[in-house]
Motif scaffolding. Sequence first.
Motif, PDB file in Angstrom:
ATOM      1  N   HIS B  73      -7.544   9.339   7.316  1.00 43.21           N
ATOM      2  CA  HIS B  73      -8.605  10.349   7.326  1.00 43.21           C
ATOM      3  C   HIS B  73      -8.297  11.364   6.246  1.00 43.21           C
ATOM      4  CE1 HIS B  73      -6.047  12.938   9.999  1.00 43.21           C
ATOM      5  NE2 HIS B  73      -5.645  11.767  10.385  1.00 43.21           N
ATOM      6  N   ARG B  75      -7.349  14.224   4.057  1.00 45.58           N
ATOM      7  CA  ARG B  75      -6.454  15.337   4.381  1.00 45.58           C
ATOM      8  C   ARG B  75      -6.483  16.392   3.282  1.00 45.58           C
ATOM      9  NH1 ARG B  75      -2.500  14.548   8.201  1.00 45.58           N
ATOM     10  NH2 ARG B  75      -2.193  16.763   7.924  1.00 45.58           N
ATOM     11  N   GLY B  76      -7.673  16.644   2.743  1.00 40.39           N
ATOM     12  CA  GLY B  76      -7.820  17.716   1.760  1.00 40.39           C
ATOM     13  C   GLY B  76      -7.732  19.071   2.439  1.00 40.39           C
ATOM     14  N   SER B  79      -9.999  19.730   5.381  1.00 36.37           N
ATOM     15  CA  SER B  79      -9.724  19.021   6.634  1.00 36.37           C
ATOM     16  C   SER B  79      -8.900  19.874   7.589  1.00 36.37           C
ATOM     17  CB  SER B  79      -8.992  17.710   6.350  1.00 36.37           C
ATOM     18  OG  SER B  79      -7.671  17.981   5.952  1.00 36.37           O
ATOM     19  N   THR B  80      -8.247  20.900   7.058  1.00 38.03           N
ATOM     20  CA  THR B  80      -7.491  21.806   7.926  1.00 38.03           C
ATOM     21  C   THR B  80      -8.443  22.559   8.850  1.00 38.03           C
ATOM     22  OG1 THR B  80      -5.973  22.071   6.104  1.00 38.03           O
ATOM     23  CG2 THR B  80      -5.776  23.656   7.872  1.00 38.03           C
ATOM     24  N   TRP B  82     -11.975  21.509   9.265  1.00 30.73           N
ATOM     25  CA  TRP B  82     -13.002  20.636   9.848  1.00 30.73           C
ATOM     26  C   TRP B  82     -12.657  19.200   9.528  1.00 30.73           C
ATOM     27  CZ3 TRP B  82     -16.871  21.062  13.184  1.00 30.73           C
ATOM     28  CH2 TRP B  82     -17.891  20.109  13.188  1.00 30.73           C
ATOM     29  N   ASN B  83     -12.396  18.380  10.540  1.00 35.00           N
ATOM     30  CA  ASN B  83     -12.005  16.998  10.288  1.00 35.00           C
ATOM     31  C   ASN B  83     -12.402  16.098  11.457  1.00 35.00           C
ATOM     32  OD1 ASN B  83     -10.920  14.730   9.212  1.00 35.00           O
ATOM     33  ND2 ASN B  83      -8.794  15.415   9.246  1.00 35.00           N
ATOM     34  N   PRO B  84     -13.711  15.838  11.623  1.00 38.91           N
ATOM     35  CA  PRO B  84     -14.152  15.001  12.747  1.00 38.91           C
ATOM     36  C   PRO B  84     -13.543  13.597  12.704  1.00 38.91           C
ATOM     37  CG  PRO B  84     -16.040  15.988  11.640  1.00 38.91           C
ATOM     38  CD  PRO B  84     -14.849  16.286  10.808  1.00 38.91           C
ATOM     39  N   SER B  86     -10.681  12.756  12.237  1.00 38.80           N
ATOM     40  CA  SER B  86      -9.388  12.699  12.932  1.00 38.80           C
ATOM     41  C   SER B  86      -9.563  12.274  14.400  1.00 38.80           C
ATOM     42  CB  SER B  86      -8.677  14.047  12.859  1.00 38.80           C
ATOM     43  OG  SER B  86      -9.399  15.021  13.566  1.00 38.80           O
TER      44      SER B  86
END
Lengths: 276, 165
Positions: B73, B75-76, B79-80, B82-84, B86
């Motif tokens: 997934h 990991r920019g 993503s810290t 918002w990372n659905p 994950s």
Amino acid sequence: MTAAQFDDPFTCIHWIARLHGLAVCVVTLELLGAHRIFSRSGPQSWEIVSQCLPGIKASGLYPLFFSYPAFCGWLAARSAAGAVLFFTPSDPRFAIPSLAVILLVHTLYDIRSLGFVGSVTLQMLGVITGALLLRAFAWDSDLATRAVVIFIGVNAALAYFFSALWKLQDKYWRSGEQIFNVYNNGSLGRASLARFFHERPGLTRVLTWSTIGVELIFPLVLIVGSPACYVFIGWSYCFHVFNWAALGLRGFTLTFAATWPAMIYVSRLFHEWIFR
Amino acid sequence: MGAYAVIAVLGIWQGLLIATQLPKFRHPVERLRLKVFPAWPVFRGRLTTLIIYYRDLGEDGTPEPWKELSLDHHRGWFSTIWNPESWRVASVKAMLVTLAILVENPEGRKKPLEEYHRYKAVEYYIRQQTREPGSRRRQFRILRSWGHIPIRSRKEVFVSQPFPL
């Protein structure tokens, strides 16, 4: 906010409920963003879950609670309930129904995910929601409000303590290498941090054992009073924010943030009881 | 009266919360999946990553090359926040972990592996992946990897029997 304001249990529970509402809203919105996992081809599709829960399939509750579009509706309701709780944490007309919706959907999600996904975050969310909802039976009571705040504060501190006891039973934590293993983990960790700790085994051992050590003594936060309690709260803040940034544990951080006002309250109260 | 009832319930709950940290009382709680009695075993055990591959088999049984099911997934920096994605990764990993526990503890099994829900769940999910034209059957394999810095070589956990599509 000043430290003295946390001596008032109503102010304290206002902030706990507000932060809890925020955590619920954000965690659930992200879950809604991942709604395809509940669809027919997703890893949490009802076709998969129903094999493990034949009783619910047979009960006829499936279409209303667990079918793909209906379940997303429940998640949207939980997210909305979190937002309502954030904006009206002290108004029982809105806060009590919001907490009831949060608890209901929390239970539905727990069934749907078979209890495996996001478990630490969801466990703490469940404890806080349940405790706040119990207050509905004596909303204006100073005694009940104090009891709920104490319950949340004590259990947040015990969560770290029990986590340390679990770690002490684990040979990978006792080896002093587990911090490296966490960041080296393919799904959560980060390659850059894994390399950093791999090249510094001494630092890895110090951080692994200091994590266990601080978690073991964390219940002291309940009696040290202020300002000493801020040392523990500060450690908790750094611990969670670092894990958020490094491992992406957003829900974990937001959920525990809601317990900080309770820990400050309990610390000041117990310190006065014991040492006055 | 209401206040005392709240205190009584919280008191009982607190007692059970502490008692259920003991393994003796933990087991029944886990069976009931009651999240109001949490345990806190964070990052315990061997922290490895399970990887799943699948391949289709043609009518004559000729296998296609193994394909890895993507569990990466993004990991920019965003993503810290918002990372659905994950959640999907966590869901699939949870399925694989429970199956791996079953595979690696054969003494605890009371029936053939293929009859367990955990196996059926993984098989169902793999069955949903895009099919090669002309394929009739599919199989999957699970490997254990040691993360970003491979401190050991990958180890095979399980290879399924081919199943019809």
